[in-house]
Write a protein that holds these residues in place. Structure first.
Motif, PDB file in Angstrom:
ATOM      1  N   ASP A 116      39.740  36.637  49.405  1.00 21.92           N
ATOM      2  CA  ASP A 116      39.735  38.033  48.979  1.00 21.92           C
ATOM      3  C   ASP A 116      39.879  38.995  50.147  1.00 21.92           C
ATOM      4  N   GLY A 173      43.275  40.531  50.587  1.00 22.54           N
ATOM      5  CA  GLY A 173      43.540  41.629  49.664  1.00 22.54           C
ATOM      6  C   GLY A 173      42.875  42.908  50.098  1.00 22.54           C
ATOM      7  N   ASP A 196      44.862  46.246  51.123  1.00 16.03           N
ATOM      8  CA  ASP A 196      44.568  47.420  50.307  1.00 16.03           C
ATOM      9  C   ASP A 196      44.165  48.601  51.184  1.00 16.03           C
ATOM     10  N   TRP A 256      47.051  30.772  49.724  1.00 15.11           N
ATOM     11  CA  TRP A 256      46.440  31.455  48.588  1.00 15.11           C
ATOM     12  C   TRP A 256      45.990  30.498  47.487  1.00 15.11           C
ATOM     13  N   MET A 261      42.289  39.075  44.378  1.00 17.43           N
ATOM     14  CA  MET A 261      42.498  39.831  45.608  1.00 17.43           C
ATOM     15  C   MET A 261      43.681  39.297  46.411  1.00 17.43           C
ATOM     16  N   VAL A 277      46.295  41.214  44.939  1.00 12.10           N
ATOM     17  CA  VAL A 277      46.252  42.573  45.481  1.00 12.10           C
ATOM     18  C   VAL A 277      46.988  42.634  46.820  1.00 12.10           C
ATOM     19  N   ALA A 278      46.795  41.629  47.658  1.00 11.89           N
ATOM     20  CA  ALA A 278      47.438  41.615  48.971  1.00 11.89           C
ATOM     21  C   ALA A 278      48.958  41.708  48.834  1.00 11.89           C
ATOM     22  N   ARG A 337      53.398  36.986  43.969  1.00  9.58           N
ATOM     23  CA  ARG A 337      52.526  37.883  43.194  1.00  9.58           C
ATOM     24  C   ARG A 337      52.540  37.504  41.718  1.00  9.58           C
TER      25      ARG A 337
END
Length: 501
Positions: free
Chosen positions: A243, A246, A250, A281, A304, A307-308, A332
């Motif tokens: 996480d 991410g 962010d 990941w 997350m 999110v990255a 993604r």
């Protein structure tokens, strides 16, 4: 450290006591009088005590007996310096008071209006500022170590380090409050700390970016309320916590969107991070709660990771930054599909703590907040309902599922306060403003007499537990307060009575 004793009325007999022990209580220093002050030395450390109260030694301690009448003041100044240096020039205790008050008053005067929650927001902003090491911009999670999550238990950790996880909410809180200088310093600290091979990325660093945070137990100390071991250092620095990627992407996307501005160096570093994340990941990790056991496919970690890549893609598209967009979009989409298939349990109608699990976790509350799914998605609403039924205990949110036997051993930990603010944020996204306000008021009511909050709260003993004060708790408070203020402005409503419950 300056202390001033002021007599307000009558006459009071008082005593000061100083019992210095270096190296976490192991070393008794050599203490002597030098030019009218007490000087204590042991190895590399030295401390001087100056006071207008006569000091004397007894039983391996230094005492001062005095009487204070109305209108009188007594002062004490404790100063550390390297033992091979001369004793530093004295600080004028009485003369330093007004400049100190002026500095902090003027600083907090730069905060944006937070509406009805201004008092709580300002107290939290002051706390974050005090937790920041000014020369580097790094902010510790808490200034303490080994204050227990459960009194008498073993979950005692050293929080005197800088967590990357805190970066997103910290930067958002500072920027929304108008403190761009501090936000810039925090961004710059972040870039220095994580510079180098992305494979060596840590979840936490020292205040100037130190990486070696070796953990050991101070077995000569009994611990707070008998809670041992007392830990120095933090072995979680070596964990894989996906996480974090991410959160870093962010926060740097947010910085690029705001008055902090873009950074070519930052983008180069981000590209390296994404190349590494593309390789790892899919691996199990230790997760946001830093479990010290078997790695798992934690749902929040995968969210997350999504999110990255999402923030990297959006930054590249908006600012025309070079990136392998087709590859990033593909990863993604794969992560999103995998989380929706493996992280959602149709039997409990909720996203669960890890793939294939039936238990819940409060970190999933962040799923709509980070934009993984809309707040009105049936799966998000089902998760919110499940968390309310199973993790919302006595009006406060537990981070772990109480039905998990691993976390129900005696003594149980307190409720992680940040999670309750996350629930309030989730309620706001769902349009449940009144409930969010009531929950916010309840958690704020747990603060001590000067508005400080710890990591957790123990309902059974009605006391705060865990390291104190906790930066993440105050960051979450600031963000929830501002979300509430915005919700009230949009609805033209006023907050309900703010009485603590």
């Amino acid at each position: 450290m300056v202390r001033i004793v002021e007599g307000l009325s009558g006459t009071v007999s008082m005593r000061s006591e100083l019992r210095l022990r270096f190296d976490y209580g192991r070393i008794v220093p050599w203490v002597r009088q030098v030019d009218g002050q007490i000087v204590a030395i042991a190895g590399p450390d030295a401390v001087s005590l100056r006071s207008d109260v006569h000091q004397y030694g007894r039983d391996m301690a230094t005492y001062g007996d005095f009487r204070i009448k109305a209108g009188e003041k007594a002062w004490f100044v404790l100063t550390w310096h390297p033992s091979h240096h001369s004793v530093p020039e004295p600080t004028d205790a009485l003369a330093s008071l007004q400049p100190t008050e002026t500095y902090w008053t003027e600083w907090i005067g730069g905060s944006n209006d937070a509406g009805e929650m201004a008092e709580e927001v300002n107290r939290s902003l002051l706390t974050l500022k005090a937790l920041t090491y000014a020369p580097s911009g790094g902010m510790v999670a808490a200034p303490t170590t080994s204050l227990p999550e459960a009194l008498g238990g073993e979950r005692n950790w050293d929080y005197r380090f800088c967590w990357l996880r805190d970066a997103t909410m910290t930067l958002a809180a500072l920027l929304r409050s108008g403190f761009t200088e501090e936000a810039q310093a925090w961004r710059n600290w972040l870039l220095r700390a994580i510079a180098g091979d992305p494979a060596d990325l840590q979840i936490m660093y020292g205040v100037t970016g130190e990486r070696r945070l070796t953990e050991f137990g101070a077995d000569w100390l009994p611990g707070f309320c008998g809670s041992s071991p007392v830990r120095i250092g933090n072995a979680a620095a070596d964990q894989l916590q996906l996480d974090v990627f991410g959160e870093v992407m962010d926060v740097l996307a947010l910085a690029r969107e705001t008055q902090i501005g873009p950074s070519d160096e930052a983008w180069s570093m981000q590209q390296g991070m994404m190349r590494h994340l593309g390789k790892v990941w899919h691996l199990p990790d230790e997760g946001i709660w830093e479990v010290r056991g078997k790695s798992q496919q934690f749902t929040y970690s995968k969210v997350m990771a999504w999110v990255a890549f999402d923030r990297g893609i959006k930054s590249s598209e908006k600012f025309r930054l070079e990136a392998p967009l087709d590859e990033w979009r593909d990863i993604r989409d794969k992560i999103h599909e995998e989380v929706c298939i493996n992280g959602f349990n149709a039997g409990v109608n909720a996203f669960t703590v890890s793939y294939g699990a039936t238990l819940l976790d409060a970190s999933i509350l962040l799923m709509p907040i980070v934009g993984f799914l809309p707040a009105n998605d049936p799966r998000v609403l089902g998760t919110l309902d499940a968390i309310e039924r199973h993790l919302f205990v006595d009006g406060i949110v537990m981070r772990h599922d109480p039905r998990d036997r691993h976390y129900t051993e005696f003594p149980p930990e307190g409720a992680f306060l940040t999670c309750s603010f996350w629930l309030a944020d989730a309620w706001l996204l769902a349009g449940r403003t009144d409930e969010a306000q009531m929950l916010f008021d309840r958690i704020v009511g747990f603060a001590n007499d000067v508005g400080l909050l710890a990591e957790e709260y123990d309902i059974g003993t009605a006391r705060q537990v865990g390291n104190f004060p906790q930066a993440l708790t105050h960051i979450a408070l600031i963000n929830t307060a501002r979300n509430l203020a915005e919700a009230h402005r949009l609805s033209d409503d006023r907050p309900r009575s703010r009485a603590a419950t």
